[in-house]
Design a protein around this motif. Structure first.
Motif, mmCIF file in Angstrom:
data_model
loop_
_atom_site.group_PDB
_atom_site.id
_atom_site.type_symbol
_atom_site.label_atom_id
_atom_site.label_comp_id
_atom_site.label_asym_id
_atom_site.label_seq_id
_atom_site.Cartn_x
_atom_site.Cartn_y
_atom_site.Cartn_z
ATOM 1 N N TYR A 60 -49.579 -20.798 -81.651
ATOM 2 C CA TYR A 60 -48.391 -19.933 -81.599
ATOM 3 C C TYR A 60 -48.400 -18.940 -82.759
ATOM 4 O O TYR A 60 -48.222 -17.723 -82.565
ATOM 5 N N VAL A 63 -51.350 -16.265 -82.473
ATOM 6 C CA VAL A 63 -51.115 -15.212 -81.485
ATOM 7 C C VAL A 63 -49.993 -14.282 -81.941
ATOM 8 O O VAL A 63 -50.081 -13.054 -81.778
ATOM 9 N N ALA A 64 -48.945 -14.845 -82.522
ATOM 10 C CA ALA A 64 -47.853 -14.005 -83.029
ATOM 11 C C ALA A 64 -48.371 -13.035 -84.087
ATOM 12 O O ALA A 64 -48.017 -11.847 -84.090
ATOM 13 N N PHE A 67 -50.291 -10.052 -82.544
ATOM 14 C CA PHE A 67 -49.540 -9.047 -81.794
ATOM 15 C C PHE A 67 -48.561 -8.252 -82.657
ATOM 16 O O PHE A 67 -47.990 -7.265 -82.173
ATOM 17 N N SER A 71 -46.789 -4.017 -82.226
ATOM 18 C CA SER A 71 -45.360 -3.732 -82.090
ATOM 19 C C SER A 71 -45.021 -2.311 -82.496
ATOM 20 O O SER A 71 -44.149 -1.671 -81.892
ATOM 21 N N VAL A 87 -39.399 -7.658 -74.038
ATOM 22 C CA VAL A 87 -40.027 -8.633 -74.940
ATOM 23 C C VAL A 87 -39.272 -9.957 -74.901
ATOM 24 O O VAL A 87 -39.877 -11.036 -74.833
ATOM 25 N N LEU A 112 -48.002 -19.660 -75.834
ATOM 26 C CA LEU A 112 -48.663 -18.432 -76.250
ATOM 27 C C LEU A 112 -47.931 -17.207 -75.703
ATOM 28 O O LEU A 112 -47.906 -16.158 -76.353
ATOM 29 N N LEU A 113 -47.340 -17.322 -74.514
ATOM 30 C CA LEU A 113 -46.502 -16.242 -73.996
ATOM 31 C C LEU A 113 -45.302 -16.019 -74.923
ATOM 32 O O LEU A 113 -44.945 -14.877 -75.241
ATOM 33 N N ILE A 116 -46.399 -14.174 -78.078
ATOM 34 C CA ILE A 116 -46.515 -12.715 -77.939
ATOM 35 C C ILE A 116 -45.151 -12.078 -78.172
ATOM 36 O O ILE A 116 -45.020 -11.064 -78.877
ATOM 37 N N GLY A 119 -44.344 -12.172 -81.937
ATOM 38 C CA GLY A 119 -45.098 -11.175 -82.692
ATOM 39 C C GLY A 119 -44.539 -9.783 -82.538
ATOM 40 O O GLY A 119 -44.614 -8.962 -83.460
ATOM 41 N N LEU A 120 -43.954 -9.493 -81.367
ATOM 42 C CA LEU A 120 -43.387 -8.170 -81.117
ATOM 43 C C LEU A 120 -41.934 -8.075 -81.556
ATOM 44 O O LEU A 120 -41.490 -7.036 -82.053
#
Length: 632
Positions: A60, A63-64, A67, A71, A87, A112-113, A116, A119-120
């Motif tokens: 987690y 991946v964050a 991404f 952003s 988002v 993981l979704l 993302i 992270g954004l």
């Protein structure tokens, strides 16, 4: 030229938008640790071991972090409200998929979704706050944001521990989905577009390089304490090399994924490092304290989590207070004081850990975690206040990336040192040694933070003045330049002028060199010559619809180079400010394209307003210094 002025909003609208941004920051960071307490039942349900289940957190965070740089591109490419809602919707989908997951692999994909989205969402929320906050309340509002980002991962442990006592672990994902839906609806109601929209391009190679770099380094840190030292070292080396290539590429491509200009500001860099050290403290203690209390003192998960609760809740109150203090007095003394309190009281917590009194343990931890409010929010505000409005979004991206890195490193180092020293033994003395080892880590990082705080404020007072060091055009030019191509029509150019809120743009060859310059004045002069009955575009706005349609039809067929200025005055990026002033005043123009080398590519624009800001800023700084000296 690159910034469209933010529309004026009412105080109520601004308050709503900051509240939504703060809720988004809480939501994104809350989810980073919300599932941690549920690892044991997840392992039982899916028959996986601890090394596998920990990827729900490590994956987690990785991946964050990857991404976050994306952003800034999305923030300036799409209107704020639709982007925000999309988002948050992605996080909602991840929650539903995770709650219904039939296998661990599906659960990991769902996480993981969500990552993302995290992270954004965090940098988007910070950018919204920066865009709408009045300058005099920036510290307060950033303090609220910092309080939410600190509260999120901490409160998640408490709430998830409470929920798990009465419901299965899937309830956590349903609850988070409900919170996500509330924030989604609030964003749809309260937000307005606040970003200066452009057409930034996502450089795929840069994205892959930063992904490999961050994953390599963070995985190396995570694996270093897992008995795989060789793999950890190889991973870290690959990550460093990838980031090195990434940095080189950002300096050479036309549309970098991450603008590295903020790194040229040493005060900003020190502010980011201080923020990361404060966050490292929070993440390390959030993972180590529950582990130690459960294994060393045989407490239930809920009881261990509740030990953290008083300090966590008080930190929410302290965040805005620390922000107000920063607005009024700056952070010259409050930031190092915060690091000092963290070091002293966490040391006392380490001593109290050897005694049986959990009450004493929890009481001593309250001032330690409260002190993070004096560090994290003010350090963020200090860092971002060193940047101009154009560079601030890039600074936000860097700060947000640093948040994810600090979270992953803090969690990995805290748990790693605890596990390495305790040796997996269940004996109290071994566990106590592991806990005190983790305490030693955060004490050392807090002392480093004190040193960085003094260096940061020394760097702001020792910035060379124009009289001490000749500034160059590169230091004041705008780099994100809206440009036209040789194939554009004049109507295309007018649309760009209208959409971007600018009055002119350079026309470039495919290699980035200058072909000409077109301004709205050139267009007006052409219209006046071809339509003598009209002297300006305003004539068309008061009833000349037929004339307007005919003129626009002509402009759609007219190539920009037909009416553009071909012999364009330029200035080299290495030229002095004096040269820029001379060029602007002698030619009686508002802006000059900046090139790198003779006949080189266009790298920016310098305009009168940039020179004016420099002059006024230099005067005010001198007046401030003079006023201080007068009072000493």
């Amino acid at each position: 030229m690159t910034h469209t002025p933010t529309p004026a909003f009412s105080k109520t609208r601004i308050a709503w938008m900051i509240a939504v941004a703060a809720a988004a920051a809480f939501l994104a960071t809350f989810n980073e640790t919300f599932l941690n307490v549920a690892f044991t039942p997840i392992m039982q349900d899916f028959n996986v071991d601890v090394n596998t289940v920990q990827w729900l957190t490590t994956g987690y965070l990785l991946v964050a972090a990857v991404f976050v740089p994306v952003s800034n591109i999305l923030y300036h490419r799409f209107p704020t409200k639709p982007l925000f809602v999309s988002v948050v919707a992605l996080m909602l989908v991840g929650s539903i998929v995770g709650a219904l997951a039939p296998s661990f692999e599906v659960l990991l994909i769902a996480r993981l979704l969500q990552a993302i989205g995290t992270g954004l969402l965090t940098p988007i929320g910070m950018n919204i706050t920066l865009a709408v906050s009045p300058r005099e309340k920036l510290g307060l509002n950033m303090g609220i944001m910092a309080a939410m980002t600190t509260l999120g991962p901490s409160l998640a442990i408490v709430l998830s521990g409470a929920l798990l006592t009465v419901a299965p672990w899937t309830t956590l994902l349903w609850v988070f989905g409900g919170l996500t839906l509330v924030v989604l609806l609030a964003g749809g109601f309260a937000l307005q577009n606040v970003a200066a929209l452009r057409r930034p391009v996502l450089d795929t190679i840069s994205f892959l390089l930063v992904a490999i770099g961050l994953v390599g380094i963070l995985y190396g840190v995570s694996a270093a304490f897992g008995g795989a030292a060789l793999y950890a070292a190889i991973s870290a080396v690959i990550g460093v090399v990838a980031l090195w290539i990434f940095v080189i590429r950002q300096q050479r491509i036309e549309h970098p994924l991450l603008n590295l200009r903020p790194f040229a500001n040493i005060s900003f860099v020190l502010g980011v490092l201080m923020t990361m050290l404060g966050l490292l403290f929070v993440f390390a203690m959030n993972v180590v304290i529950p582990l130690f209390l459960q294994s060393g003192h045989q407490m239930e998960p809920l009881g261990a989590s509740l030990t953290l609760a008083p300090g966590i809740l008080l930190t929410v109150v302290m965040g805005p207070i620390a922000g107000k203090l920063f607005d009024r007095h700056g952070g010259r003394w409050s930031i190092p004081l915060g690091f000092l309190i963290m070091a002293v009281f966490v040391t006392l917590v380490g001593v109290a850990a050897g005694h049986s009194s959990i009450w004493l343990f929890g009481t001593l931890y309250i001032p330690a975690v409260l002190a993070t409010a004096l560090v994290i929010g003010p350090s963020q505000t200090f860092a971002l206040s060193q940047l101009d409005r154009e560079t601030s979004p890039h600074g936000v991206t860097i700060v947000s990336t640093g948040f994810q890195i600090a979270g992953c490193v803090g969690t990995s180092l805290g748990a790693g040192i605890y596990g390495a020293i305790s040796g997996g033994s269940g004996e109290f003395d071994s566990l106590l040694g592991g806990f005190r080892g983790a305490v030693g880590l955060v004490v050392v990082t807090s002392i480093i933070g004190i040193v960085l705080a003094f260096l940061a404020y020394r760097s702001t007072t020792k910035t060379p003045a124009a009289s001490d060091q000749e500034l160059t055009v590169q230091s004041i030019m705008k780099t994100d330049v809206y440009t036209l191509s040789l194939d554009d029509s004049v109507l295309d150019a007018l649309k760009t002028f209208t959409d971007r809120g600018i009055s002119g743009a350079p026309i470039l060859h495919k290699d980035g060199t200058l072909a000409g310059f077109l301004s709205d004045g050139d267009v007006m002069r052409y219209l006046s010559a071809t339509h003598p009955s009209s002297t300006s575009i305003y004539s068309y706005a008061i009833g000349g619809d037929d004339d307007l349609a005919q003129a626009m039809s002509e402009l759609a067929e007219l190539n920009v180079m037909r009416i553009a200025t071909r012999n364009v005055l330029t200035i080299d990026a290495a030229s002095s400010i004096v040269d820029a002033v001379t060029a602007l005043s002698d030619a009686h123009i508002k802006k000059v394209p900046v090139v790198r080398g003779e006949n080189g590519p266009v790298v920016g624009i310098v305009n009168r307003s940039a020179v004016n800001r420099l002059a006024i800023g230099s005067y005010l700084q001198g007046a401030l210094v003079g006023g201080v000296e007068k009072h000493l």
